[in-house]
Design a protein around this motif. Structure first.
Motif, mmCIF file in Angstrom:
data_model
loop_
_atom_site.group_PDB
_atom_site.id
_atom_site.type_symbol
_atom_site.label_atom_id
_atom_site.label_comp_id
_atom_site.label_asym_id
_atom_site.label_seq_id
_atom_site.Cartn_x
_atom_site.Cartn_y
_atom_site.Cartn_z
ATOM 1 N N GLN A 169 0.847 -1.185 0.000
ATOM 2 C CA GLN A 169 0.000 0.000 0.000
ATOM 3 C C GLN A 169 0.885 1.238 0.000
ATOM 4 O OE1 GLN A 169 -3.141 0.125 2.869
ATOM 5 N NE2 GLN A 169 -3.015 -2.037 3.347
ATOM 6 N N LEU A 170 0.479 2.232 -0.783
ATOM 7 C CA LEU A 170 1.267 3.470 -0.811
ATOM 8 C C LEU A 170 0.332 4.663 -0.936
ATOM 9 C CD1 LEU A 170 3.990 2.497 -3.466
ATOM 10 C CD2 LEU A 170 4.388 2.782 -1.017
ATOM 11 N N HIS A 171 0.729 5.791 -0.385
ATOM 12 C CA HIS A 171 -0.020 7.016 -0.644
ATOM 13 C C HIS A 171 0.454 7.647 -1.948
ATOM 14 C CE1 HIS A 171 3.477 8.347 1.801
ATOM 15 N NE2 HIS A 171 3.413 9.444 1.084
ATOM 16 N N GLY A 172 -0.331 8.624 -2.395
ATOM 17 C CA GLY A 172 -0.096 9.209 -3.696
ATOM 18 C C GLY A 172 1.329 9.675 -3.953
ATOM 19 N N TYR A 173 1.817 10.499 -3.053
ATOM 20 C CA TYR A 173 3.167 11.042 -3.180
ATOM 21 C C TYR A 173 4.196 9.919 -3.221
ATOM 22 C CZ TYR A 173 6.869 14.470 -2.259
ATOM 23 O OH TYR A 173 7.972 15.281 -2.337
ATOM 24 N N ALA A 174 3.993 8.891 -2.423
ATOM 25 C CA ALA A 174 4.943 7.770 -2.403
ATOM 26 C C ALA A 174 4.876 6.976 -3.711
ATOM 27 C CB ALA A 174 4.639 6.843 -1.218
ATOM 28 N N ILE A 175 3.700 6.910 -4.308
ATOM 29 C CA ILE A 175 3.589 6.252 -5.610
ATOM 30 C C ILE A 175 4.423 7.002 -6.641
ATOM 31 C CG2 ILE A 175 2.008 5.749 -7.517
ATOM 32 C CD1 ILE A 175 -0.165 5.202 -5.376
ATOM 33 N N ILE A 176 4.277 8.313 -6.620
ATOM 34 C CA ILE A 176 5.039 9.143 -7.564
ATOM 35 C C ILE A 176 6.540 8.924 -7.374
ATOM 36 C CG2 ILE A 176 5.658 11.533 -8.105
ATOM 37 C CD1 ILE A 176 2.665 12.202 -7.499
ATOM 38 N N GLU A 177 6.950 8.891 -6.105
ATOM 39 C CA GLU A 177 8.375 8.694 -5.833
ATOM 40 C C GLU A 177 8.836 7.302 -6.214
ATOM 41 O OE1 GLU A 177 10.039 11.860 -2.932
ATOM 42 O OE2 GLU A 177 9.399 10.063 -1.836
ATOM 43 N N ALA A 178 7.995 6.305 -5.928
ATOM 44 C CA ALA A 178 8.353 4.921 -6.267
ATOM 45 C C ALA A 178 8.524 4.761 -7.772
ATOM 46 C CB ALA A 178 7.287 3.962 -5.744
ATOM 47 N N LEU A 179 7.633 5.404 -8.535
ATOM 48 C CA LEU A 179 7.743 5.312 -9.991
ATOM 49 C C LEU A 179 9.011 6.006 -10.484
ATOM 50 C CD1 LEU A 179 4.082 5.850 -11.179
ATOM 51 C CD2 LEU A 179 5.515 3.849 -11.632
ATOM 52 N N GLN A 180 9.326 7.107 -9.853
ATOM 53 C CA GLN A 180 10.533 7.824 -10.261
ATOM 54 C C GLN A 180 11.774 6.985 -9.978
ATOM 55 O OE1 GLN A 180 11.222 11.611 -8.378
ATOM 56 N NE2 GLN A 180 12.057 12.415 -10.286
ATOM 57 N N GLN A 181 11.811 6.435 -8.800
ATOM 58 C CA GLN A 181 12.995 5.656 -8.448
ATOM 59 C C GLN A 181 13.026 4.322 -9.170
ATOM 60 O OE1 GLN A 181 12.822 5.713 -4.167
ATOM 61 N NE2 GLN A 181 13.006 7.950 -4.223
ATOM 62 N N GLY A 182 11.870 3.702 -9.313
ATOM 63 C CA GLY A 182 11.800 2.397 -9.987
ATOM 64 C C GLY A 182 12.146 2.502 -11.469
ATOM 65 N N SER A 183 12.128 3.701 -11.999
ATOM 66 C CA SER A 183 12.445 3.882 -13.415
ATOM 67 C C SER A 183 13.787 4.575 -13.605
ATOM 68 C CB SER A 183 11.359 4.738 -14.079
ATOM 69 O OG SER A 183 11.388 6.051 -13.557
ATOM 70 N N GLY A 184 14.538 4.672 -12.564
ATOM 71 C CA GLY A 184 15.825 5.356 -12.677
ATOM 72 C C GLY A 184 15.665 6.821 -13.030
ATOM 73 N N GLY A 185 14.532 7.399 -12.636
ATOM 74 C CA GLY A 185 14.332 8.828 -12.900
ATOM 75 C C GLY A 185 13.612 9.127 -14.193
ATOM 76 N N ALA A 186 13.389 8.116 -15.030
ATOM 77 C CA ALA A 186 12.759 8.362 -16.332
ATOM 78 C C ALA A 186 11.277 8.707 -16.203
ATOM 79 C CB ALA A 186 12.923 7.141 -17.236
ATOM 80 N N LEU A 187 10.638 8.190 -15.166
ATOM 81 C CA LEU A 187 9.232 8.505 -14.958
ATOM 82 C C LEU A 187 9.090 9.554 -13.854
ATOM 83 C CD1 LEU A 187 7.650 4.914 -15.072
ATOM 84 C CD2 LEU A 187 7.442 6.723 -16.786
ATOM 85 N N ASP A 188 8.878 10.762 -14.291
ATOM 86 C CA ASP A 188 8.745 11.858 -13.343
ATOM 87 C C ASP A 188 7.364 12.444 -13.574
ATOM 88 O OD1 ASP A 188 10.316 15.099 -12.875
ATOM 89 O OD2 ASP A 188 9.252 13.774 -11.484
ATOM 90 N N LEU A 189 6.376 11.785 -13.006
ATOM 91 C CA LEU A 189 5.001 12.089 -13.378
ATOM 92 C C LEU A 189 4.415 13.223 -12.555
ATOM 93 C CD1 LEU A 189 3.691 8.438 -13.776
ATOM 94 C CD2 LEU A 189 4.691 9.959 -15.489
ATOM 95 N N PRO A 190 3.796 14.171 -13.251
ATOM 96 C CA PRO A 190 3.136 15.276 -12.538
ATOM 97 C C PRO A 190 1.965 14.763 -11.718
ATOM 98 C CG PRO A 190 3.301 15.714 -14.913
ATOM 99 C CD PRO A 190 3.643 14.283 -14.706
ATOM 100 N N THR A 191 1.712 15.488 -10.604
ATOM 101 C CA THR A 191 0.578 15.099 -9.758
ATOM 102 C C THR A 191 -0.727 15.176 -10.543
ATOM 103 O OG1 THR A 191 0.359 17.374 -8.955
ATOM 104 C CG2 THR A 191 1.738 15.891 -7.672
ATOM 105 N N GLY A 192 -0.796 16.119 -11.473
ATOM 106 C CA GLY A 192 -1.996 16.271 -12.293
ATOM 107 C C GLY A 192 -2.264 15.066 -13.159
#
Lengths: 112, 112
Positions: free
Chosen positions: A22-45
DNA sequence: CAGCTACACATAGCTTCCCTACACATGAGC
DNA sequence: GCTCATGTGTAGGGAAGCTATGTGTAGCTG
């Protein structure tokens, strides 16, 4: 990464990120960023409305809590969401096979 | 295959189909269908506007001719189009690496 | 001749999902 | 107080697909 390329795959990415945790929104964004080596830097929008859609579709459920004085919304996969993730992975495999097969002729890239 | 998944990749598919050969619109559609084992069955409403866009972008050029009493528009890659195809293949490789890496946990699927 | 299929082209308008822009809030550190 | 980090939200624009629709020619069949 082009937004258009991402389109259609974002749901799968979010479901996969919530797989087994389970993750909160902000943590999902961070997990995607880190899990992609920085390639996925998704806006909150992008992410929050997508989580909304997934919740409306019944693939994700969420609960509010307060942590350190701040409201936090934690998301988890539903059983329908796990099924959807399974289907998304299968669709991904077919997708890469098809598109990669047509694009193919590009050098040292190998697909198995 | 979901339209949204295709989105952002169609240009690359069209460029790749024209790699090393000239084809008219209908033949492109057929080549994509056959080259994908039938998975890519693209409507003309998708392909012709996309070819329009590629031509406006300078990646593709076209010439009208008459064959068997019918007008035919034959498309070919420009040198800019060949460069674009090269870039699209690189982008594809990165895309599949990134998305596949995040989606990853799905079983016997291997990526190299 | 008419009707159908195949070949070949075109485009208006709709849908939908991204992104930008903008907004709000709390807590910690200076 | 201000800034950054953490955490959330959403309105609206843009654009690329698809559906729907349209045009035309050639060849075959009844």
């Amino acid at each position: 990464m082009k937004p258009d390329a991402l389109r259609g795959h974002l749901d799968a990415l979010l479901l996969a990120t919530l797989d087994g945790r389970q993750l909160h929104g902000y943590a999902i964004i961070e997990a995607l960023q880190q899990g992609s080596g920085g390639a996925l830097d998704l806006p909150t929008g992008t992410v929050y409305p997508a989580l909304r859609r997934l919740e409306r579709a019944g693939h994700v459920a969420s609960d509010w809590s307060t942590v350190g004085g701040r409201k936090r919304r934690t998301y988890r996969l539903t059983s329908a969401g796990r099924k959807a993730l399974h289907a998304e992975r299968a669709a991904w495999r077919e997708f890469t096979t098809v598109i990669g097969g047509v694009l193919g002729g590009g050098g040292t890239w190998a697909q198995t």
